[in-house]
Design an enzyme around this catalytic site. Structure first.
Site, mmCIF file in Angstrom:
data_model
loop_
_atom_site.group_PDB
_atom_site.id
_atom_site.type_symbol
_atom_site.label_atom_id
_atom_site.label_comp_id
_atom_site.label_asym_id
_atom_site.label_seq_id
_atom_site.Cartn_x
_atom_site.Cartn_y
_atom_site.Cartn_z
ATOM 1 N N THR A 1 -26.549 -2.296 3.330
ATOM 2 C CA THR A 1 -26.794 -1.242 3.376
ATOM 3 C C THR A 1 -28.078 -0.522 2.207
ATOM 4 O O THR A 1 -27.901 -1.184 0.968
ATOM 5 C CB THR A 1 -25.643 -0.010 3.254
ATOM 6 O OG1 THR A 1 -25.821 1.267 3.607
ATOM 7 C CG2 THR A 1 -24.854 -0.204 1.911
ATOM 8 N N THR A 2 -28.539 0.325 2.440
ATOM 9 C CA THR A 2 -29.544 0.715 1.303
ATOM 10 C C THR A 2 -28.898 1.429 -0.017
ATOM 11 O O THR A 2 -28.130 1.980 0.245
ATOM 12 C CB THR A 2 -30.567 1.914 2.013
ATOM 13 O OG1 THR A 2 -31.331 1.237 2.962
ATOM 14 C CG2 THR A 2 -31.702 2.315 0.953
ATOM 15 N N THR B 1 -4.774 15.108 7.677
ATOM 16 C CA THR B 1 -5.014 14.903 6.133
ATOM 17 C C THR B 1 -3.576 15.224 5.361
ATOM 18 O O THR B 1 -3.333 14.398 4.363
ATOM 19 C CB THR B 1 -6.057 16.233 5.836
ATOM 20 O OG1 THR B 1 -7.113 15.895 6.643
ATOM 21 C CG2 THR B 1 -6.394 15.934 4.297
ATOM 22 N N SER C 1 0.885 -1.109 -0.001
ATOM 23 C CA SER C 1 0.062 -0.065 -0.029
ATOM 24 C C SER C 1 0.890 1.124 -0.029
ATOM 25 O O SER C 1 1.953 1.366 0.869
ATOM 26 C CB SER C 1 -0.860 0.137 1.247
ATOM 27 O OG SER C 1 -1.685 1.125 1.396
ATOM 28 N N LYS D 1 -17.551 13.572 -6.934
ATOM 29 C CA LYS D 1 -16.354 14.833 -7.303
ATOM 30 C C LYS D 1 -16.708 15.367 -8.415
ATOM 31 O O LYS D 1 -17.765 15.930 -8.852
ATOM 32 C CB LYS D 1 -15.157 14.173 -7.034
ATOM 33 C CG LYS D 1 -14.911 14.051 -5.287
ATOM 34 C CD LYS D 1 -13.659 13.478 -4.636
ATOM 35 C CE LYS D 1 -13.786 13.250 -3.441
ATOM 36 N NZ LYS D 1 -12.679 12.650 -2.726
ATOM 37 N N HIS E 1 -10.042 11.266 -7.966
ATOM 38 C CA HIS E 1 -9.467 12.544 -8.332
ATOM 39 C C HIS E 1 -9.012 12.530 -9.727
ATOM 40 O O HIS E 1 -8.470 13.731 -10.270
ATOM 41 C CB HIS E 1 -8.449 13.200 -7.306
ATOM 42 C CG HIS E 1 -8.926 13.327 -6.118
ATOM 43 N ND1 HIS E 1 -9.573 14.338 -5.563
ATOM 44 C CD2 HIS E 1 -8.658 12.242 -4.945
ATOM 45 C CE1 HIS E 1 -10.014 14.300 -4.205
ATOM 46 N NE2 HIS E 1 -9.424 13.057 -3.872
ATOM 47 N N THR F 1 -15.251 7.674 -7.664
ATOM 48 C CA THR F 1 -16.449 8.493 -7.151
ATOM 49 C C THR F 1 -17.399 8.838 -7.972
ATOM 50 O O THR F 1 -16.721 9.228 -9.212
ATOM 51 C CB THR F 1 -16.039 9.307 -5.960
ATOM 52 O OG1 THR F 1 -17.111 9.786 -5.445
ATOM 53 C CG2 THR F 1 -15.286 10.448 -6.864
HETATM 54 C C1 LIG Z 1 -12.877 11.652 -1.452
HETATM 55 C C2 LIG Z 1 -12.182 10.350 -1.823
HETATM 56 C C3 LIG Z 1 -12.576 9.129 -1.569
HETATM 57 C C4 LIG Z 1 -13.958 8.974 -1.188
HETATM 58 O O1 LIG Z 1 -14.880 9.257 -2.000
HETATM 59 P P1 LIG Z 1 -16.381 9.586 -1.595
HETATM 60 O O2 LIG Z 1 -17.293 9.457 -2.865
HETATM 61 O O3 LIG Z 1 -16.284 11.236 -1.203
HETATM 62 O O4 LIG Z 1 -16.773 8.929 -0.297
HETATM 63 C C5 LIG Z 1 -11.838 7.867 -1.890
HETATM 64 N N1 LIG Z 1 -10.616 8.160 -2.249
HETATM 65 C C6 LIG Z 1 -10.085 9.480 -2.365
HETATM 66 C C7 LIG Z 1 -8.805 9.529 -2.927
HETATM 67 C C8 LIG Z 1 -10.790 10.489 -1.954
HETATM 68 O O5 LIG Z 1 -10.006 11.715 -2.192
#
Ligand SMILES: *Cc1c(COP(=O)(O)O)cnc(C)c1O
Length: 425
Positions: free
Chosen positions: A276-277, A362, A136, A247, A216, A244
């Site tokens: 989960t739903t 962070t 990792s 974003k 990202h 995701t």
């Molecule tokens: C924001 C983020 C996530 C989580 O995604 P969400 O849809 O906001 O829960 C996963 N990996 C990275 C690198 C992120 O920055």
């Protein structure tokens, strides 16, 4: 047992370290991105947001909003239960097809967030692999770290983007042992990119599986918005691509894509998926519309890159300590949690600009920063306003400008009336 004081002490600790988190009360305004209404102490005013992860403004795209409204009007607000109990709502089926196609994979699985998708998928995949060793990257996101922990597998952390270290760890492991390399494409705090092809080469050489977080990058990179693996033609070199919908796609939810078998196994074994739903149909429809739009349209991506470059250039010329970044992310070094918070507060109070402070955990201590995320809607005028505001704040708080910069704040006529005495010379 004084339960209350235990929690109070925990929170006090954060205050003492100057990293207690305060959330701005914001209301986004459709059609005026990146403007939002900020409420504080009974007052409300419009501000410019410079730190949204709605990177392309798709959360306010008209076709996306109307897909959301149409689906909600036809199918209602909630999904009605887990997919196991209530079945899969049709827009979710369409969304998974769209995602599999986006990454050129056989199948996709949607979760309620990107966080859950990482936590549930990494832990399940590693648990199903007998005696799995996880490799990792040290800067992996919290959701990946949780997945690694929950798997119960042995893990080795490799230094960030360090191929030699990764190879050293792979070489040291039993060749017969199952291995899973987990890493990101774009690291969101520094804006750097992993050497994906070289990592895939190492995975081939040592017989490891690969799992990449493209959170990202999806929507923003590649001819169809499939992320860095799309841009570099590497999607087929990676076993599992995670992303995701929250974003750049401007909706909510997370997903993985990969071979039909792996996806089916995660679908069948991951508690974070099963119990989960499901995502509401309206959110799924909005996400599908956004993905389809960004598969075709290059406009958002090219304007995004243009404005990100323009922001970096303008801030650098203004003497701001812009940290090196290969992507759309523009980090500004502050290096102190209290100053970082003060800079953020002053930007908001004096200049009506919102940029959230990024502090430990962070980012590592001593690298506290303001993380700026320009979008296609942050036009050149807004960039100019940002520059002037930042210079004023840096000057007022005595934060160091970039080494070797010629910035002379005293000579600038753009400094607003100071309410904080200047520290130092
Ligand atoms: C924001 C983020 C996530 C989580 O995604 P969400 O849809 O906001 O829960 C996963 N990996 C990275 C690198 C992120 O920055």
């Amino acid at each position: 047992m004084d339960y209350r004081s235990i929690f109070q002490d925990a929170v006090d600790q954060l205050h003492a370290e100057k990293r207690y988190r305060v959330f701005a009360n914001l209301e986004r305004i459709v059609g005026k991105f990146p403007r939002a209404i900020h409420r504080s102490g009974g007052a409300a005013r419009e501000v410019t947001v410079w730190c949204s992860n709605d990177y392309l403004g798709m959360g306010q795209n008209e076709t996306v909003i109307s897909a959301l409204c149409d689906a909600a009007c036809k199918m209602g607000s909630g999904a009605g239960g887990t997919r196991n109990i209530s079945g899969t709502n049709h827009p979710l089926v369409e969304l998974e097809h769209e995602l599999a196609d986006l990454h050129g994979k056989e199948a996709a699985l949607v979760f309620t967030s990107g966080f859950i998708s990482n936590e549930a998928s990494i832990s399940t995949i590693a648990r199903l692999l007998p005696n799995c060793l996880i490799l990792s990257d040290e800067l992996n996101h919290s959701s990946m770290i949780e997945g690694v922990k929950r798997s119960g597998s042995e893990k080795k952390i490799f230094r960030h983007n360090d191929l030699e270290h990764l190879e050293e760890l792979l070489r040291a492991a039993d060749p017969q042992r199952a291995k899973l390399i987990v890493f990101e494409s774009v690291y969101s705090m520094d804006g750097d990119i992993a050497p994906i092809e070289a990592i895939a080469d190492l995975a081939d050489k040592y017989g490891a599986m690969t799992y990449i977080d493209e959170v990202h990058a999806v929507g923003m990179y590649g001819p169809r918005g499939g992320g860095i693996t799309d841009r570099d033609g590497l999607a087929d070199r990676i076993d599992i691509i995670e992303g995701t919908l929250a974003k750049a796609f401007g909706a909510l939810g997370g997903y993985i894509t990969g071979s039909r078998t792996v996806i089916d196994a995660v679908r069948s074994y991951a508690p974070g998926f099963i119990f989960t739903t499901a995502l509401p149909p309206a959110i799924a429809a909005a996400a599908t519309t956004s993905i389809r739009h960004l598969k075709e349209s290059q406009e958002e991506r090219s304007l995004h890159q243009r404005q990100a470059q323009a922001t970096k250039k303008a801030l650098t010329e203004a003497g701001m300590p812009v940290m090196q970044s290969e992507t759309h992310i523009v980090p500004l070094h502050v290096g102190d949690p209290e100053l970082c918070k003060k800079a953020s507060d002053r930007l908001l109070d004096v200049h009506g600009i919102y940029i959230q402070p990024i502090n430990y955990p962070t980012v590592p201590r001593g690298t506290e920063r303001l993380r700026i995320t320009p979008s296609p809607f942050h036009d050149d005028q807004l960039i100019g306003e940002l520059c002037n505001a930042l210079k004023e704040v840096w000057y007022a708080l005595g934060i160091p400008f970039a080494a070797g910069s010629n910035e002379d704040p005293i000579g600038s006529d753009r400094i607003v009336k100071l309410t904080v005495p200047k520290s130092g010379g």
